[in-house]
Design a protein around this motif. Structure first.
Motif, PDB file in Angstrom:
ATOM      1  N   MET A 266     -26.834 -37.464  35.762  1.00  0.00           N
ATOM      2  CA  MET A 266     -26.910 -35.997  35.666  1.00  0.00           C
ATOM      3  C   MET A 266     -27.067 -35.408  37.058  1.00  0.00           C
TER       4      MET A 266
ATOM      5  N   THR B 299     -31.845 -37.725  36.468  1.00  0.00           N
ATOM      6  CA  THR B 299     -31.751 -38.480  35.214  1.00  0.00           C
ATOM      7  C   THR B 299     -30.386 -39.158  35.121  1.00  0.00           C
TER       8      THR B 299
ATOM      9  N   VAL C 257     -28.321 -41.120  32.252  1.00  0.00           N
ATOM     10  CA  VAL C 257     -28.309 -41.508  30.847  1.00  0.00           C
ATOM     11  C   VAL C 257     -27.420 -42.724  30.660  1.00  0.00           C
TER      12      VAL C 257
ATOM     13  N   VAL D 261     -32.564 -42.960  31.149  1.00  0.00           N
ATOM     14  CA  VAL D 261     -32.820 -42.578  29.761  1.00  0.00           C
ATOM     15  C   VAL D 261     -31.721 -43.247  28.944  1.00  0.00           C
TER      16      VAL D 261
ATOM     17  N   MET E  98     -29.735 -43.518  25.301  1.00  0.00           N
ATOM     18  CA  MET E  98     -29.503 -42.915  23.980  1.00  0.00           C
ATOM     19  C   MET E  98     -28.068 -43.180  23.544  1.00  0.00           C
TER      20      MET E  98
ATOM     21  N   HIS F  27     -25.898 -38.720  20.158  1.00  0.00           N
ATOM     22  CA  HIS F  27     -27.157 -38.083  20.528  1.00  0.00           C
ATOM     23  C   HIS F  27     -27.030 -37.462  21.929  1.00  0.00           C
TER      24      HIS F  27
ATOM     25  N   ALA G 259     -27.321 -33.466  23.026  1.00  0.00           N
ATOM     26  CA  ALA G 259     -28.319 -33.036  24.016  1.00  0.00           C
ATOM     27  C   ALA G 259     -27.661 -32.336  25.205  1.00  0.00           C
TER      28      ALA G 259
ATOM     29  N   GLN H 246     -26.535 -28.894  24.554  1.00  0.00           N
ATOM     30  CA  GLN H 246     -27.615 -27.904  24.618  1.00  0.00           C
ATOM     31  C   GLN H 246     -28.034 -27.568  26.048  1.00  0.00           C
ATOM     32  N   VAL H 247     -28.247 -28.584  26.866  1.00  0.00           N
ATOM     33  CA  VAL H 247     -28.861 -28.333  28.177  1.00  0.00           C
ATOM     34  C   VAL H 247     -27.841 -28.191  29.305  1.00  0.00           C
TER      35      VAL H 247
ATOM     36  N   PRO I  21     -25.263 -23.699  28.632  1.00  0.00           N
ATOM     37  CA  PRO I  21     -25.580 -22.900  29.828  1.00  0.00           C
ATOM     38  C   PRO I  21     -24.349 -22.634  30.695  1.00  0.00           C
TER      39      PRO I  21
ATOM     40  N   ALA J 197     -16.634 -30.047  21.581  1.00  0.00           N
ATOM     41  CA  ALA J 197     -16.556 -28.722  20.959  1.00  0.00           C
ATOM     42  C   ALA J 197     -17.438 -28.607  19.716  1.00  0.00           C
TER      43      ALA J 197
ATOM     44  N   VAL K 288     -21.068 -28.088  20.773  1.00  0.00           N
ATOM     45  CA  VAL K 288     -21.176 -26.840  21.526  1.00  0.00           C
ATOM     46  C   VAL K 288     -21.075 -25.630  20.598  1.00  0.00           C
ATOM     47  N   ARG K 289     -20.187 -25.724  19.597  1.00  0.00           N
ATOM     48  CA  ARG K 289     -20.021 -24.576  18.695  1.00  0.00           C
ATOM     49  C   ARG K 289     -21.326 -24.257  17.975  1.00  0.00           C
TER      50      ARG K 289
ATOM     51  N   GLU L 143     -24.387 -24.803  18.905  1.00  0.00           N
ATOM     52  CA  GLU L 143     -25.359 -24.185  19.816  1.00  0.00           C
ATOM     53  C   GLU L 143     -24.971 -22.747  20.150  1.00  0.00           C
TER      54      GLU L 143
END
Lengths: 354, 354
Positions: free
Chosen positions: B119, B139, B141, B168, B170, B174, B178, B181-182, B186, B234, B237-238, B240
């Motif tokens: 990231m 981070t 992943v 991390v 995952m 998952h 995540a 969202q983050v 944005p 997509a 994302v949709r 969220e």
């Protein structure tokens, strides 16, 4: 000839903006008196060199800068106009229309009042953040009303000038619409994204990178202050939010259409590039072409020299002339940086194609 | 005992992330070969010390890091699994689910593949931006699938470790939810605000401050790259975006209700504070209380010393004991900073209340 006199001045409210104005005025030789509802903060500002907490002589006072929270602006300005009969009164509030309307409702003569709005707030707060150069090269909006005396306007312009700011003059309503667009709506959108994070599992937040932090930085600002700003400009803000809401709805509709998503993203980038001080479109890059000698380590040395110029390199391409055993490096940079780069590399002994 | 061997390694794609991984691996003593669809970029990375552009021996190759745009990931990974029969293959792509599904569809044995996602992207790009420490404390992943061999997972973990990143682990689905969202949402919200700026008169943009620039910074990223990322995620994302759309609709409804706007803003601030590494809630500040001697300039000197500690001061209050002609300054700081501030001021000769 209108004489502009700033000294002695009173700054009411010694938060980040008020104390910074006080510092700048003091540095310019103005006698600055400080007051704050929280006496500790005025004392802090004074002991850091922003002025004095000694009371000002009301008859002598020539300038009052009101730097209190938005909800208190109108009453403090009205009080200052009455209490300091020979002073120009200005404020540094983020919203101008409701304040002016409230002042008009008092029936006071507003000739000595001219509003202003230095655009240099910060999500940082606290009494130790103030500094004299906070406004250097920042925009300072001056919002005269139709009964502001020339002397009041000139006085406020003089403050902005002393603070090193770039002046823009517009009416209160116009100002409020503009800051609704470029300040209040971004604030709410940042809070929107920030608030959404509370719904996420903490392990997802561990994946947060710099992008999310940038988008949500201003959401860390004081909610009490911002609630007052939004309340004072709800009309303009609502119109803008409705447009954002509609655009977001359209994006959701086309999320499976790659061309539409690309167009949306491209539009976002063009918007950012429209901001003053941002680089032009990618198509506007120019190339600086440098000869790469056929010597070991020449290219590495060349990159070191390019990096030392501090110029932002957007792309590079390399061409080789197999016959001459020579190569050329084309460095793609912004037009404004090309001359500087070209000169620096020539000075460093490289052969730059004219 | 499983032996993890990284050398010799091949990095495919020498953009910011690929070249930075190559730098870090080279610094760790790994023999790194570089390739890029744009040969100039591989040459640039090599001449800056990231590795060599000499071809790798396919039979000897032990590690392939695929760092190409999202739309090409699956085909390049599949090709690498076939071409380098003894290598662990990983990638650094931002979306994992569609890539894994496409790889499964090839029918290849995927034991030697383990996905990963450091990231540490940036809105900055270009071949000269890569650096070995790009991933330090970021981070990383790791997304093993259910047929990843232990050796593949351990190899990828070793890369993250060499790069100084925080791991991390995952699953692909998952991970994609995540980062939707983050990161992806944005990004789109930033583009939404950026795109809205194109509708504004240029003079309004002159009022833009740091807040708008922060919110829209990542909207300056490459639309082509991000279109591929959004296309690959997509679905998540949709969902969220629909939540953001609904929250924005609710905000517009309550915009005239000061308490509701305050609650909205406060929720945004709490969300930002929930991000790892951010300061705790305001209520958690603690006070460091220092005696102010009754001497001229004592308070100014005290502030100078406080500022030199670099501790972020949230608030200050001052108490005076008129009888003893002495005062106390209470400095409000984050709990983690209190001990440091207290010790530094004691060392500087101030009397700090225990």
């Amino acid at each position: 000839m209108i004489e502009v006199t700033l000294s002695p001045a009173l700054v009411i409210g010694t938060g980040l903006v008020g104390a910074s104005v006080a510092h700048a005025l003091t540095d310019a030789g103005v006698e600055v008196h400080l007051t704050d509802a929280r006496a500790s903060h005025a004392l802090v500002a004074a002991s850091r060199g922003a002025g004095t907490i000694e009371p000002i002589d009301p008859e002598a006072c020539r300038l009052v800068v009101v730097a209190v929270p938005p909800g208190s602006l109108a009453s403090v300005i009205a009080d200052a106009l009455e209490r300091y009969p020979h002073a120009t009164v200005t404020d540094v509030g983020s919203v101008k229309g409701v304040v002016l309307a409230a002042l008009r409702a008092t029936g006071l003569d507003l000739a000595r009042y001219c509003g202003s709005h230095p655009m240099a707030g910060s999500h940082k707060a606290g009494p130790l953040t103030a500094r004299a150069d906070l406004f250097v090269d920042r925009t300072w909006v001056i919002t005269p009303h139709d009964t502001s005396a020339a002397q009041s306007v000139l006085t406020v312009e003089r403050i902005a000038e002393l603070c090193g700011a770039r002046m823009v003059t517009m009416g209160a309503q116009h100002h409020d619409e503009a800051v609704g667009q470029v300040s209040h709506v971004p604030q709410l959108v940042s809070a929107l994204v920030g608030g959404g994070l509370l719904d996420l599992p903490p392990e997802h937040l561990r994946l947060a990178g710099q992008g999310l932090r940038d988008v949500t930085r201003i959401a860390g600002s004081d909610p009490h202050l911002w609630q007052q700003i939004i309340a004072a400009n709800a009309g303009a803000v609502r119109i803008e939010l409705q447009e954002i809401h509609a655009s977001l709805g359209e994006l959701i509709e086309v999320l499976d259409d790659p061309d539409a998503v690309h167009a949306f993203l491209d539009r976002g980038r063009r918007g950012v590039r429209a901001l003053p001080g941002k680089q032009g479109a990618a198509t506007a890059w120019v190339q600086v072409v440098v000869e790469i000698p056929d010597a070991p380590g020449a290219l590495a040395k060349l990159f070191t020299d390019i990096e030392e110029t501090g110029v932002n390199v957007e792309d590079v391409t390399i061409d080789h002339d197999v016959d001459r055993r020579v190569g050329w490096l084309a460095v793609h940079v912004e037009p404004t940086a090309a001359t500087r780069l070209s000169r620096a590399l020539t000075d460093a002994g490289w052969s730059v194609r004219p």
